[in-house]
Design a protein around this motif. Structure first.
Motif, PDB file in Angstrom:
ATOM      1  N   GLY A 169       4.079  -3.661   2.580  1.00  0.00           N
ATOM      2  CA  GLY A 169       5.106  -2.779   1.800  1.00  0.00           C
ATOM      3  C   GLY A 169       5.586  -1.848   2.919  1.00  0.00           C
ATOM      4  O   GLY A 169       6.736  -2.170   3.290  1.00  0.00           O
ATOM      5  N   ALA A 170       4.880  -0.843   3.553  1.00  0.00           N
ATOM      6  CA  ALA A 170       5.237  -0.360   4.826  1.00  0.00           C
ATOM      7  C   ALA A 170       4.525  -1.139   5.956  1.00  0.00           C
ATOM      8  O   ALA A 170       4.047  -2.293   5.860  1.00  0.00           O
ATOM      9  CB  ALA A 170       4.396   1.162   4.921  1.00  0.00           C
ATOM     10  N   VAL A 171       5.091  -0.662   7.151  1.00  0.00           N
ATOM     11  CA  VAL A 171       4.822  -1.391   8.442  1.00  0.00           C
ATOM     12  C   VAL A 171       3.641  -0.478   8.933  1.00  0.00           C
ATOM     13  O   VAL A 171       3.666   0.653   9.168  1.00  0.00           O
ATOM     14  CB  VAL A 171       5.576  -1.653   9.526  1.00  0.00           C
ATOM     15  N   TRP A 172       2.328  -1.126   9.049  1.00  0.00           N
ATOM     16  CA  TRP A 172       1.137  -0.515   9.258  1.00  0.00           C
ATOM     17  C   TRP A 172       0.641  -0.668  10.897  1.00  0.00           C
ATOM     18  O   TRP A 172       0.440  -1.985  10.996  1.00  0.00           O
ATOM     19  CB  TRP A 172       0.099  -0.690   8.437  1.00  0.00           C
ATOM     20  N   PHE A 173       0.418   0.262  11.673  1.00  0.00           N
ATOM     21  CA  PHE A 173      -0.173   0.022  12.832  1.00  0.00           C
ATOM     22  C   PHE A 173      -0.833   1.232  13.193  1.00  0.00           C
ATOM     23  O   PHE A 173      -0.884   2.271  12.833  1.00  0.00           O
ATOM     24  CB  PHE A 173       0.878  -0.611  13.970  1.00  0.00           C
ATOM     25  N   THR A 174      -1.532   1.061  14.611  1.00  0.00           N
ATOM     26  CA  THR A 174      -2.223   2.236  14.989  1.00  0.00           C
ATOM     27  C   THR A 174      -1.368   2.765  16.310  1.00  0.00           C
ATOM     28  O   THR A 174      -1.183   1.836  17.220  1.00  0.00           O
ATOM     29  CB  THR A 174      -3.735   1.882  15.468  1.00  0.00           C
ATOM     30  N   LEU A 175      -1.308   4.024  16.457  1.00  0.00           N
ATOM     31  CA  LEU A 175      -0.894   4.678  17.749  1.00  0.00           C
ATOM     32  C   LEU A 175      -1.992   4.983  18.599  1.00  0.00           C
ATOM     33  O   LEU A 175      -2.853   5.515  18.296  1.00  0.00           O
ATOM     34  CB  LEU A 175      -0.141   5.777  17.411  1.00  0.00           C
ATOM     35  N   SER A 176      -1.567   5.112  20.141  1.00  0.00           N
ATOM     36  CA  SER A 176      -2.459   5.411  21.162  1.00  0.00           C
ATOM     37  C   SER A 176      -2.017   7.058  21.271  1.00  0.00           C
ATOM     38  O   SER A 176      -1.667   7.714  20.268  1.00  0.00           O
ATOM     39  CB  SER A 176      -2.432   4.580  22.346  1.00  0.00           C
TER      40      SER A 176
ATOM     41  N   ILE B 143       0.863  -1.225  -0.060  1.00  0.00           N
ATOM     42  CA  ILE B 143      -0.062  -0.088   0.099  1.00  0.00           C
ATOM     43  C   ILE B 143       0.843   1.255   0.065  1.00  0.00           C
ATOM     44  O   ILE B 143       1.794   1.367   0.751  1.00  0.00           O
ATOM     45  CB  ILE B 143      -0.917  -0.083   1.391  1.00  0.00           C
ATOM     46  N   ALA B 144       0.634   2.104  -0.787  1.00  0.00           N
ATOM     47  CA  ALA B 144       1.332   3.511  -1.073  1.00  0.00           C
ATOM     48  C   ALA B 144       1.021   4.385   0.236  1.00  0.00           C
ATOM     49  O   ALA B 144      -0.156   4.722   0.069  1.00  0.00           O
ATOM     50  CB  ALA B 144       1.375   3.977  -2.418  1.00  0.00           C
ATOM     51  N   PRO B 145       1.797   4.493   1.204  1.00  0.00           N
ATOM     52  CA  PRO B 145       1.297   5.334   2.228  1.00  0.00           C
ATOM     53  C   PRO B 145       0.584   6.805   2.073  1.00  0.00           C
ATOM     54  O   PRO B 145      -0.466   6.955   2.685  1.00  0.00           O
ATOM     55  CB  PRO B 145       2.556   5.373   3.292  1.00  0.00           C
ATOM     56  N   LEU B 146       1.120   7.424   1.156  1.00  0.00           N
ATOM     57  CA  LEU B 146       0.810   8.679   1.089  1.00  0.00           C
ATOM     58  C   LEU B 146      -0.655   8.905   0.249  1.00  0.00           C
ATOM     59  O   LEU B 146      -1.251   9.861   0.149  1.00  0.00           O
ATOM     60  CB  LEU B 146       2.129   9.723   0.323  1.00  0.00           C
ATOM     61  N   SER B 147      -0.745   7.770  -0.251  1.00  0.00           N
ATOM     62  CA  SER B 147      -2.122   7.669  -1.074  1.00  0.00           C
ATOM     63  C   SER B 147      -3.334   7.400  -0.263  1.00  0.00           C
ATOM     64  O   SER B 147      -4.580   7.216  -0.717  1.00  0.00           O
ATOM     65  CB  SER B 147      -2.075   6.871  -2.328  1.00  0.00           C
TER      66      SER B 147
ATOM     67  N   TYR C 216       5.206   3.163   8.631  1.00  0.00           N
ATOM     68  CA  TYR C 216       6.667   3.504   8.861  1.00  0.00           C
ATOM     69  C   TYR C 216       7.454   2.632   7.938  1.00  0.00           C
ATOM     70  O   TYR C 216       6.965   1.411   7.291  1.00  0.00           O
ATOM     71  CB  TYR C 216       7.158   2.843  10.083  1.00  0.00           C
ATOM     72  N   ASP C 217       8.486   3.087   7.344  1.00  0.00           N
ATOM     73  CA  ASP C 217       9.301   2.560   6.304  1.00  0.00           C
ATOM     74  C   ASP C 217       9.943   1.372   7.064  1.00  0.00           C
ATOM     75  O   ASP C 217      10.880   1.565   7.839  1.00  0.00           O
ATOM     76  CB  ASP C 217      10.186   3.550   5.854  1.00  0.00           C
ATOM     77  N   PRO C 218       9.930   0.126   6.448  1.00  0.00           N
ATOM     78  CA  PRO C 218      10.499  -1.024   7.138  1.00  0.00           C
ATOM     79  C   PRO C 218      11.854  -1.169   6.956  1.00  0.00           C
ATOM     80  O   PRO C 218      12.747  -1.890   7.734  1.00  0.00           O
ATOM     81  CB  PRO C 218       9.756  -2.370   6.215  1.00  0.00           C
ATOM     82  N   ASP C 219      12.594  -0.354   6.021  1.00  0.00           N
ATOM     83  CA  ASP C 219      14.104  -0.430   5.906  1.00  0.00           C
ATOM     84  C   ASP C 219      14.640   0.654   6.980  1.00  0.00           C
ATOM     85  O   ASP C 219      15.645   0.276   7.276  1.00  0.00           O
ATOM     86  CB  ASP C 219      14.218  -0.059   4.639  1.00  0.00           C
ATOM     87  N   THR C 220      14.245   1.797   6.927  1.00  0.00           N
ATOM     88  CA  THR C 220      14.920   2.772   7.703  1.00  0.00           C
ATOM     89  C   THR C 220      14.153   3.326   8.929  1.00  0.00           C
ATOM     90  O   THR C 220      14.940   3.936   9.808  1.00  0.00           O
ATOM     91  CB  THR C 220      14.799   4.217   6.750  1.00  0.00           C
ATOM     92  N   GLY C 221      13.048   2.874   8.899  1.00  0.00           N
ATOM     93  CA  GLY C 221      12.148   3.261  10.403  1.00  0.00           C
ATOM     94  C   GLY C 221      11.561   4.552  10.390  1.00  0.00           C
ATOM     95  O   GLY C 221      11.043   5.179  11.461  1.00  0.00           O
ATOM     96  N   MET C 222      11.684   5.328   9.144  1.00  0.00           N
ATOM     97  CA  MET C 222      11.179   6.560   9.034  1.00  0.00           C
ATOM     98  C   MET C 222       9.493   6.325   9.068  1.00  0.00           C
ATOM     99  O   MET C 222       8.826   5.695   8.205  1.00  0.00           O
ATOM    100  CB  MET C 222      11.458   7.287   7.768  1.00  0.00           C
ATOM    101  N   LYS C 223       8.987   7.306   9.411  1.00  0.00           N
ATOM    102  CA  LYS C 223       7.500   7.573   9.649  1.00  0.00           C
ATOM    103  C   LYS C 223       7.063   8.186   8.092  1.00  0.00           C
ATOM    104  O   LYS C 223       7.590   8.986   7.859  1.00  0.00           O
ATOM    105  CB  LYS C 223       6.849   8.351  10.736  1.00  0.00           C
ATOM    106  N   LEU C 224       6.323   7.443   7.621  1.00  0.00           N
ATOM    107  CA  LEU C 224       5.948   7.644   6.041  1.00  0.00           C
ATOM    108  C   LEU C 224       4.232   8.613   6.070  1.00  0.00           C
ATOM    109  O   LEU C 224       4.242   9.359   5.162  1.00  0.00           O
ATOM    110  CB  LEU C 224       5.764   6.752   5.354  1.00  0.00           C
TER     111      LEU C 224
END
Length: 681
Positions: free
Chosen positions: A396-403, A45-49, A411-419
Motif C-alpha cells: 500500500g505505502a512504501v515502507w523502508f527504514t531510515l538511518s 498496511i494502514a500506516p497510522l495504525s 511514504y505515500d506512493p502517489d505523492t511522496g508524502m511521509k505518512l
C-alpha cells in the motif's frame, strides 16, 4: 484544527486499508517476496495504525531479510526466520517467542564491514518440503526443517572451497528444483572470483559459474541484497556483478573493470550457461562502479517482461528480459553521484502503479514505467539523511527504514508524502517483511522487531518444540521456570503442576532462588521500542520493570551478573535481590575482545572472551575484584562458536572448530593440561 487532522488521518487510513486482494504466497519465502525480487506485498498496511509489538534481542547483526512460513509448525500458525552475522538462525512466533535456534558458526575476518561473518545472505524457504535453505560463512548450504531446525539427511553441501575469501552476501534463490547462491568477498579484496552456484536438490550436485576468471584478474562479486533473481515465465536467472580486478591479462592499458562479465547484467540458464549479458557504456571509468542492487524482474502490461538494475553511481538501467544483450532500453540518473554516499540499496516494483521505488542515501525516488517500456522519474523526495538507508517494500505505502535517527517509515506512493514514522532501536538495512497485517525487520544492532497494524491477524499459539537455550532456568529438578508460547510458567514439584507467572513469552528467564528471578520480555510498552526486563521476589505474583539490567544474565542466590557495553563489560547487580532501585557496578571491562559467554563460579563469575581479529580466546575469572586470566591453547583451526560451563571451580569451554573444510567439536577444561580434546557426544 483537531477535526481536520482527524479527517485527514481517516482518509489516509482508508486509502491503505486492504480491499479485495489476490491470495498471497505461503508467507514470505524469499527475498523481495517473489523470484523476481519485486518487494511487493500481497496486502496493504494502514500506516497510522502500525505500532511496535515486540523487540527480540538476537546475537549478531541482521543484514538479511526476515522470512515467514505459514502453517508452521502447526496448521494456522506462522513462523518467522531471522539469520544473523553471528551464524545463528532463529525461528520466532509473530509475538516474539523463539521456537528454535540453530548455531551455524561465525568466522573472524580482518575486514571491518561486520563484527564477524556468519549468515549474511537471506535464506530461502521451500514450502513444499517445509525446508529452510541457509548458506553459512564456512561455505556450506544447510537444509533445516522449518518446524524444528533439524538438518535434513545428506546436508549440508559445500558451495565453495575458500571461505577466507568467498562469502554469500546476497539472498539465496529457489527455482526449478535447485537452490542458487552468489558470492562476493570480504571488503571487495582479491584475489577472488564472483560466482553463481547451483545446487540441484534431488542429487545435491553443485555447478559453478564464474563472473571474472582469475586469468582476467578475478572479481565480479555479486553483492546485491537480493542475490540472483529469476523469471518464473522463462526460468532464466539474472545476476548483476561488480568490477573486475587488475591481474592476469587484464593489466596496463588493456585493464577494464568490465573484463569477463564484470560490471554487467548477465542472463543465465538454469544450468548456469550464459544466455546474454550487457555492460552499459556509461559505466566506463575505473571507479569501482559495481552493480549493487540485485536485478528486479517484472511484467509491465503492454510492454512485456523487463529487468532493471542500478549501480553505485545512481544510474538505473532497464532491459527487455529476452533482449538483454542488445543493451539497455533506457538509462536514468536517480541523483547526482556522491562517491561518499553511493547507492547501495535494492529496488522495489509496484505492479498496481507500474512504478519502481528507489531509496538512496538521501532520497526516495519514484520511476514510472510506461506501457511502451519507457521510464521517467515521477518525483523525488529528500529524506534528510546522508548515509545508507534500508531497501523498500511496497504494501500500500512504501515502507523502508531510515538511518540518522533510526526509524521505520511509510511514504505515500502517489505523492511522496511521509505518512508515518516509528522509532527503531538501531540502524536497519534490511527491507521490511509484510505478512498478515504485520511488519518485521532486523537491525544492524542485533534485534528482530515486529509491528502490528489494525488489520493484523491474531497470532495462533503453536505449542513448544524443544528446549531453547535461555528459555529454561532450573534451580534443581523440582524448581523450574520455563518460557512457552503463551507465557512464563513455574513448577515447584518437578513438573507435576505448572502455574503461569507471566502472561507473555520471555526471551530469557533466570530463576535465582525459589522466589526470586527475572525475565526479559520481547513485548514492548508504549514509549519505548525496546525489550523489557522484569524481576520478582515473590515467585511471580508481582513484577517490577527495570531498565538497569541488559542481556547475557547469569545468577543464583545473591549473585547476578550481566553483559554490557556491546559485550565488552560484565556488570554485577548488588545487592540481589534489590531492596530498592536496581543498581549495578562494572566488575570486568575489556580493552579489546568481546564476551562470548558467562558462567558462575564460587564467589564470582567466569567470562569466555574472544579477540574477533585473531580468534584467540581466554577465560577470565573475577572474584572479589581480582581477575585471573587463563589463555586457552590455540585450537587446531578457527573457532567458530564456543560456550562456557562451570561445575564448582572447574571451567569447561566447548567449541566448534573449522579447519580444511571440516568442523569438529572440541572441549577444554581448567583441569586438562593436554589442551583441546574431542567434546563428549
Amino acid at each position: 484544527m483537531r477535526r481536520g487532522g482527524t479527517l485527514l488521518a481517516a482518509a489516509i487510513a482508508a486509502a491503505f486499508l486492504p480491499g479485495a486482494q489476490a491470495a498471497g504466497p505461503p508467507g514470505w519465502t524469499t527475498y523481495g517476496g517473489d523470484p523476481g525480487r519485486t518487494g511487493a506485498a500481497a496486502e496493504s498496511i494502514a500506516p497510522l495504525s502500525v505500532k511496535p509489538a515486540f523487540v527480540l534481542p538476537v546475537r549478531g547483526r541482521v543484514i538479511s531479510q526476515i522470512l515467514a512460513a505459514r502453517d508452521v509448525p502447526t496448521r494456522g500458525a506462522t513462523t518467522l526466520y531471522a539469520a544473523t552475522t553471528a551464524g545463528r538462525v532463529y525461528a520466532v512466533s509473530p509475538t516474539g517467542y523463539v521456537r528454535w535456534r540453530v548455531d551455524l558458526g561465525q568466522l573472524a575476518n580482518r575486514c571491518p564491514q561486520l563484527d564477524g561473518y556468519g549468515v549474511g545472505g537471506t535464506p530461502v524457504i521451500d514450502p513444499g518440503t517445509k525446508t529452510l535453505y541457509v548458506a553459512d560463512a564456512l561455505g556450506n548450504l544447510h537444509a533445516l526443517d522449518l518446524a524444528t531446525g533439524t538438518e535434513r539427511s545428506g546436508w549440508p553441501v559445500a558451495l565453495y572451497g575458500d571461505p577466507a575469501r568467498e562469502y554469500v552476501w546476497g539472498a539465496l534463490a529457489l527455482a526449478g528444483g535447485s537452490v542458487y547462491a552468489a558470492t562476493g568477498s570480504y571488503c571487495d579484496q582479491g584475489p577472488f572470483e564472483g560466482k553463481a552456484i547451483r545446487v540441484e536438490l534431488a542429487t545435491r550436485r553443485v555447478t559453478t559459474w564464474v563472473a571474472v576468471p582469475a586469468a582476467l584478474g578475478g572479481g565480479g562479486g555479486i553483492w546485491g541484497w537480493g542475490g540472483i533473481a529469476s523469471s518464473p515465465a522463462s526460468g532464466q536467472l539474472f545476476v548483476a556483478t561488480g568490477n573486475a580486478f587488475e591481474g592476469g591479462t587484464n593489466v596496463g592499458s588493456r585493464f577494464s573493470e568490465a573484463a569477463g562479465f564484470g560490471e554487467s547484467l548477465v542472463v543465465l540458464s538454469p544450468s548456469l550457461e550464459v544466455i546474454g549479458a550487457s555492460h552499459p557504456p556509461s559505466i566506463n571509468l575505473p571507479l569501482d562502479l559495481d552493480f549493487v542492487g540485485s536485478p528486479v524482474v517484472f511484467d509491465r502490461a503492454g510492454c512485456g517482461e523487463l529487468v532493471v538494475a542500478h549501480d553505485k553511481n545512481a544510474e538505473l538501467f532497464g532491459w527487455r528480459t529476452r533482449a538483454v544483450a542488445g543493451g539497455p532500453l533506457w538509462t536514468i540518473p536517480l541523483e547526482t553521484f556522491d562517491p561518499a554516499n553511493p547507492v547501495l540499496s535494492q529496488l522495489a516494483y509496484d505492479p498496481r502503479r507500474s512504478a519502481l521505488f528507489a531509496v538512496t542515501g538521501s532520497q526516495l525516488v519514484r520511476i514510472d514505467i510506461g506501457s511502451d517500456c519507457s521510464a521517467r522519474i515521477a518525483w523525488a523526495r529528500s529524506l534528510g539523511t546522508k548515509s545508507l538507508n534500508g531497501s523498500p517494500t511496497v504494501a500500500g505505502a512504501v515502507w523502508f527504514t531510515l538511518s540518522g535517527s533510526p526509524s521505520l517509515v511509510a511514504y505515500d506512493p502517489d505523492t511522496g508524502m511521509k505518512l508515518a514514522s516509528v522509532p527503531l532501536p538501531g540502524l536497519t538495512v534490511t527491507a521490511p517483511t509484510v505478512v498478515d497485517g504485520r511488519i518485521f525487520v532486523g537491525t544492524f544492532t542485533g534485534q528482530l522487531l515486529g509491528f502490528a497494524s489494525s488489520t493484523a491477524k491474531p497470532a495462533r499459539p503453536a505449542g513448544s518444540f524443544g528446549d531453547v537455550p535461555g528459555h529454561t532456568s532450573r534451580l534443581d529438578a523440582r524448581h523450574v521456570w520455563i518460557s512457552r508460547d503463551t507465557g512464563v510458567f513455574s513448577t515447584d514439584d518437578g513438573g507435576r503442576h505448572w502455574q503461569r507467572i507471566f502472561p507473555q513469552p520471555a526471551a530469557a528467564v533466570v530463576r535465582t532462588s525459589v522466589s526470586v528471578g527475572l525475565i526479559r520480555v520481547a513485548a514492548v510498552a508504549p514509549g519505548c521500542t525496546c525489550a523489557r526486563m522484569f524481576w520478582t521476589k515473590d515467585g511471580g505474583r508481582h513484577w517490577t520493570e527495570t531498565r538497569a539490567i541488559g542481556g547475557g544474565v547469569v545468577g543464583r542466590d545473591s549473585a547476578l551478573y550481566w553483559v554490557a557495553r556491546n559485550r565488552t563489560q560484565v556488570q554485577e547487580v548488588s545487592p540481589w535481590p534489590p531492596a530498592g532501585p536496581v543498581r549495578s557496578r562494572p566488575t570486568l571491562t575489556l580493552d579489546d575482545g568481546r564476551i562470548l559467554d558467562l558462567a558462575l563460579v564460587p564467589g564470582g563469575v567466569a567470562a569466555l572472551v574472544e579477540n574477533p581479529e585473531t580468534g584467540a580466546a581466554s577465560v577470565l575469572v573475577v572474584r572479589g575484584g581480582d581477575t585471573e586470566a587463563v589463555r586457552l591453547p590455540a585450537p587446531p583451526g578457527q573457532m567458530i562458536s564456543a560456550s562456557l560451563t562451570t561445575s564448582g571451580s572447574k571451567v569447561t569451554v566447548q567449541a566448534t572448530v573449522f579447519s580444511d573444510g571440516d568442523t569438529q567439536n572440541l572441549s577444554w577444561t581448567t583441569t586438562d593440561d593436554a589442551g583441546w580434546k574431542p567434546a563428549p557426544a
